[in-house]
Scaffold this active site. Structure first.
Site, PDB file in Angstrom:
ATOM      1  N   GLY A 103      -3.705  -0.914   5.126  1.00 55.94           N
ATOM      2  CA  GLY A 103      -3.013  -1.864   4.635  1.00 55.94           C
ATOM      3  C   GLY A 103      -1.523  -2.055   4.994  1.00 55.94           C
ATOM      4  O   GLY A 103      -1.648  -2.837   6.313  1.00 55.94           O
ATOM      5  N   GLY A 129       1.113  -2.634   7.816  1.00 57.81           N
ATOM      6  CA  GLY A 129       1.284  -1.574   8.614  1.00 57.81           C
ATOM      7  C   GLY A 129       2.393  -2.600   9.196  1.00 57.81           C
ATOM      8  O   GLY A 129       4.412  -1.442   9.421  1.00 57.81           O
ATOM      9  N   ARG A 130       2.665  -3.788   9.086  1.00 54.04           N
ATOM     10  CA  ARG A 130       4.381  -3.592   9.733  1.00 54.04           C
ATOM     11  C   ARG A 130       5.008  -5.483   8.945  1.00 54.04           C
ATOM     12  O   ARG A 130       5.424  -5.925   9.571  1.00 54.04           O
ATOM     13  CB  ARG A 130       3.747  -4.820  11.012  1.00 54.04           C
ATOM     14  CG  ARG A 130       3.076  -5.620  10.948  1.00 54.04           C
ATOM     15  CD  ARG A 130       2.971  -6.022  12.934  1.00 54.04           C
ATOM     16  NE  ARG A 130       1.611  -5.989  13.312  1.00 54.04           N
ATOM     17  CZ  ARG A 130       1.583  -6.965  13.779  1.00 54.04           C
ATOM     18  NH1 ARG A 130       2.540  -7.512  14.588  1.00 54.04           N
ATOM     19  NH2 ARG A 130       0.554  -7.546  13.812  1.00 54.04           N
ATOM     20  N   LYS A 151       7.013  -9.802   8.285  1.00 56.11           N
ATOM     21  CA  LYS A 151       6.590 -10.042   9.176  1.00 56.11           C
ATOM     22  C   LYS A 151       6.981  -9.069  10.737  1.00 56.11           C
ATOM     23  O   LYS A 151       7.457 -10.138  11.490  1.00 56.11           O
ATOM     24  CB  LYS A 151       5.203 -10.110   9.828  1.00 56.11           C
ATOM     25  CG  LYS A 151       4.276  -9.750  10.192  1.00 56.11           C
ATOM     26  CD  LYS A 151       3.267 -10.533  10.779  1.00 56.11           C
ATOM     27  CE  LYS A 151       1.875 -10.357  11.368  1.00 56.11           C
ATOM     28  NZ  LYS A 151       0.838 -11.594  11.620  1.00 56.11           N
ATOM     29  N   ASP A 156       4.965   1.122  15.562  1.00 58.63           N
ATOM     30  CA  ASP A 156       6.630   1.145  14.902  1.00 58.63           C
ATOM     31  C   ASP A 156       6.571  -0.239  13.558  1.00 58.63           C
ATOM     32  O   ASP A 156       7.832  -0.218  13.295  1.00 58.63           O
ATOM     33  CB  ASP A 156       7.502   0.734  16.069  1.00 58.63           C
ATOM     34  CG  ASP A 156       6.392  -0.420  16.401  1.00 58.63           C
ATOM     35  OD1 ASP A 156       6.325  -1.507  16.405  1.00 58.63           O
ATOM     36  OD2 ASP A 156       7.372  -0.784  17.843  1.00 58.63           O
ATOM     37  N   ARG A 190       7.168 -15.601   6.034  1.00 58.69           N
ATOM     38  CA  ARG A 190       5.509 -15.811   5.651  1.00 58.69           C
ATOM     39  C   ARG A 190       5.126 -15.939   4.200  1.00 58.69           C
ATOM     40  O   ARG A 190       6.085 -15.779   3.570  1.00 58.69           O
ATOM     41  CB  ARG A 190       4.346 -15.510   5.800  1.00 58.69           C
ATOM     42  CG  ARG A 190       4.777 -13.890   6.998  1.00 58.69           C
ATOM     43  CD  ARG A 190       3.339 -13.764   7.720  1.00 58.69           C
ATOM     44  NE  ARG A 190       2.773 -12.794   6.890  1.00 58.69           N
ATOM     45  CZ  ARG A 190       1.483 -12.193   7.195  1.00 58.69           C
ATOM     46  NH1 ARG A 190       0.945 -12.078   8.242  1.00 58.69           N
ATOM     47  NH2 ARG A 190       1.183 -11.118   6.822  1.00 58.69           N
ATOM     48  N   ASP A 217     -10.342  -7.533   5.779  1.00 55.46           N
ATOM     49  CA  ASP A 217      -8.063  -7.179   6.013  1.00 55.46           C
ATOM     50  C   ASP A 217      -7.336  -8.289   6.240  1.00 55.46           C
ATOM     51  O   ASP A 217      -6.579  -8.742   5.920  1.00 55.46           O
ATOM     52  CB  ASP A 217      -7.771  -6.555   6.225  1.00 55.46           C
ATOM     53  CG  ASP A 217      -8.312  -6.028   7.612  1.00 55.46           C
ATOM     54  OD1 ASP A 217      -9.566  -6.107   8.412  1.00 55.46           O
ATOM     55  OD2 ASP A 217      -7.423  -5.698   8.165  1.00 55.46           O
ATOM     56  N   ASP A 253      -2.940 -13.848   8.510  1.00 52.73           N
ATOM     57  CA  ASP A 253      -2.388 -13.231   9.961  1.00 52.73           C
ATOM     58  C   ASP A 253      -2.728 -13.890  10.982  1.00 52.73           C
ATOM     59  O   ASP A 253      -4.428 -14.229  11.410  1.00 52.73           O
ATOM     60  CB  ASP A 253      -3.986 -11.881   9.340  1.00 52.73           C
ATOM     61  CG  ASP A 253      -2.657 -11.507   9.015  1.00 52.73           C
ATOM     62  OD1 ASP A 253      -2.110 -11.731   8.594  1.00 52.73           O
ATOM     63  OD2 ASP A 253      -3.492 -10.307   8.187  1.00 52.73           O
TER      64      ASP A 253
END
Length: 519
Positions: free
Chosen positions: A101, A103-104, A124, A136, A194, A269, A279
């Protein structure tokens, strides 16, 4: 033109699919949902570092105001936004990782372009989500600069890619262990906005398939086809759609190889369902030609995601996506045939691309042998990949000796070629000269084709590293220079210092030769 803070955002993903609307950011498994509400966490002092005017113009977004900068930093939401983090899974380095998923990354909403189309806008580094696990949810300046610049550089290179609209410094510091070696340090934080038609990944489909949530999976595929592949219909729509994902993925990989891009983390992913580069982590542009090169420290020693393995890994990842789709089909022969079409699609596109790099107008059967000879020679000599083709475009006839061949390409070498390498170079140049005699165009046509296929400027890691270090010290000049240069990768209008080989000092320097996923 509308401002980000007052735009009328669409929220079709969250309204079409089941999600967790609680806003609870505690790390946890979220079965049965495709998204979870996640609002950005405010930062101390957002400051706009970069803005893509080209993308903003295409999307109809106005020059940012102070309110827009606050939004870009996660301190403000537009009234129509329903921010969320997507739930997806993935295979990481070939192993099933289960739920992952965003995460940031937090998708703020969908920016409308016309009556039907819209683009997702995503922050992001905007703070934790339910999928942050023990992290975090933040990003640091070095990784954010790299993502912003390379997203836009790939667009200007003509490579299918997600985009970056803005780069914001947060005014906060973030602790990171850059090489996971027990030496954490505080680094300046940053956020990238993004943009893409969709950030759907192979892993979005793997997640419901692995949980046997067939209704969610079917709904997601149907929605994806109707929204992004509207020309597909019929009883075999799923197979048609998968075959087109195969074709788009092959096209993307061919373009990576054309410009010498190495992604570094080709997990499922990190694979776009639209065939876009997505990414930008420990990526690199190729300096010396080495099919075994991987820029990612986490990818050692196996080098699963090395430059020369990217095409094969893309097919492996497509197989994982196909496995998810197969759970909805009564029989899988047609789906398997679509997967196996990847090899033919890839190699046809690859040979056309390589012929363009060589300035050949058409592809003939013998060209496969010529290109194989080229690849073997490049692996033996290891010239600078970008500079080699620039020099090749300048020569009009093959040299008569190995020494002459080496002298012509001397400025592209990082080390003197071995006798075997010099012999391979001369042999290739002689083969190439014979092939050019069969080419239908004149020398000027060849050079034009090569100029369009071979970039002059690429975002080398050492250039990025220098710009990041300067930014951290308060000097924006090197960053601005790269920002200008990446918009004109095929033009010879740049400072000569940007166009040369990687310097010797960058070979071992952290952040120049090898990187980690830490950001």
């Amino acid at each position: 033109m509308q401002h980000l803070h007052s735009g009328n955002y669409r929220n079709e993903f969250v309204t079409h699919f089941p999600g967790d609307d609680s806003g609870d950011k505690r790390p946890r498994q979220t079965p049965g949902v495709l998204w979870s509400k996640a609002e950005p966490t405010p930062v101390a002092a957002p400051r706009l570092l970069a803005w893509s005017n080209e993308l903003a113009t295409d999307l109809g977004i106005a020059t940012p105001t102070e309110q827009d900068v606050q939004l870009l930093g996660g301190n403000l939401l537009a009234p129509t936004m329903r921010p969320y983090a997507a739930c997806y899974a993935g295979h990481q380095f070939g192993s099933w990782a289960g739920q992952l998923g965003d995460g940031r990354a937090i998708t703020l909403g969908e920016w409308p372009i016309d009556g039907r189309q819209s683009w997702e806008l995503q922050l992001k580094g905007a703070g934790p989500t339910p999928y942050s696990r023990r992290a975090d949810g933040r990003a640091v300046l070095r990784s954010s600069v790299r993502e912003y610049l390379m997203s836009e550089a790939m667009h200007h290179l003509g490579v299918p890619t997600t985009r970056a609209l803005a780069l914001v410094a947060t005014g906060d510091e973030v602790m990171r262990d850059m090489f996971y070696n027990g030496n954490p340090q505080m680094e300046p934080g940053a956020i990238v906005m993004r943009a893409a038609p969709s950030f759907l990944r192979f892993g979005n489909f793997e997640m419901p398939a692995s949980r046997e949530e067939s209704e969610n999976l079917q709904q997601l595929i149907d929605w994806t086809i109707s929204r992004y592949y509207p020309h597909i219909s019929g009883e075999d729509a799923y197979v048609q759609w998968f075959a087109e994902v195969v074709e788009r993925t092959a096209t993307m990989i061919v373009e990576w190889l054309r410009v010498g891009f190495v992604h570094g983390v080709m997990n499922t992913d990190n694979m776009s369902i639209l065939g876009l580069t997505i990414d930008f982590g420990p990526y690199s542009m190729l300096d010396d030609y080495d099919p075994t090169f991987t820029p990612n420290t986490t990818d050692l020693p196996g080098r699963r995601y090395a430059f020369g393995k990217q095409a094969a890994i893309a097919k492996w990842n497509l197989g994982a996506l196909g496995g998810a789709v197969a759970t909805l089909l009564p029989e899988t022969e047609a789906l398997l045939a679509a997967l196996n079409s990847y090899d033919d699609v890839f190699w046809k596109k690859y040979y056309v691309m390589m012929c363009r790099k060589l300035g050949l107008e058409t592809v003939v059967a013998e060209d496969a042998r010529l290109i194989n000879s080229l690849e073997q020679m490049l692996a033996a000599v290891k010239p600078d990949y970008t500079l080699f083709f620039q020099q090749l475009a300048r020569i009009t006839e093959a040299p008569e000796s190995e020494a002459a061949a080496v002298e012509i390409f001397a400025d592209t070498f990082y080390a003197d070629p071995s006798p075997e390498g010099a012999a391979a170079l001369l042999q290739f140049l002689q083969q190439y000269e014979k092939r050019l005699q069969q080419n239908s165009g004149d020398a000027q046509v060849r050079q034009t084709i090569m100029q369009d296929a071979n970039p002059k400027f690429i975002l080398r890691n050492y250039l990025l590293h220098e710009a990041i270090e300067a930014l951290e010290a308060g000097n924006e000049a090197p960053f601005r220079q790269l920002e200008r240069a990446m918009k004109q990768p095929y033009d010879a209008v740049h400072d000569a210092a940007l166009l040369g080989r990687r310097p010797g000092w960058a070979t071992q320097k952290a952040g120049c030769s090898m990187l980690s996923c830490s950001s």
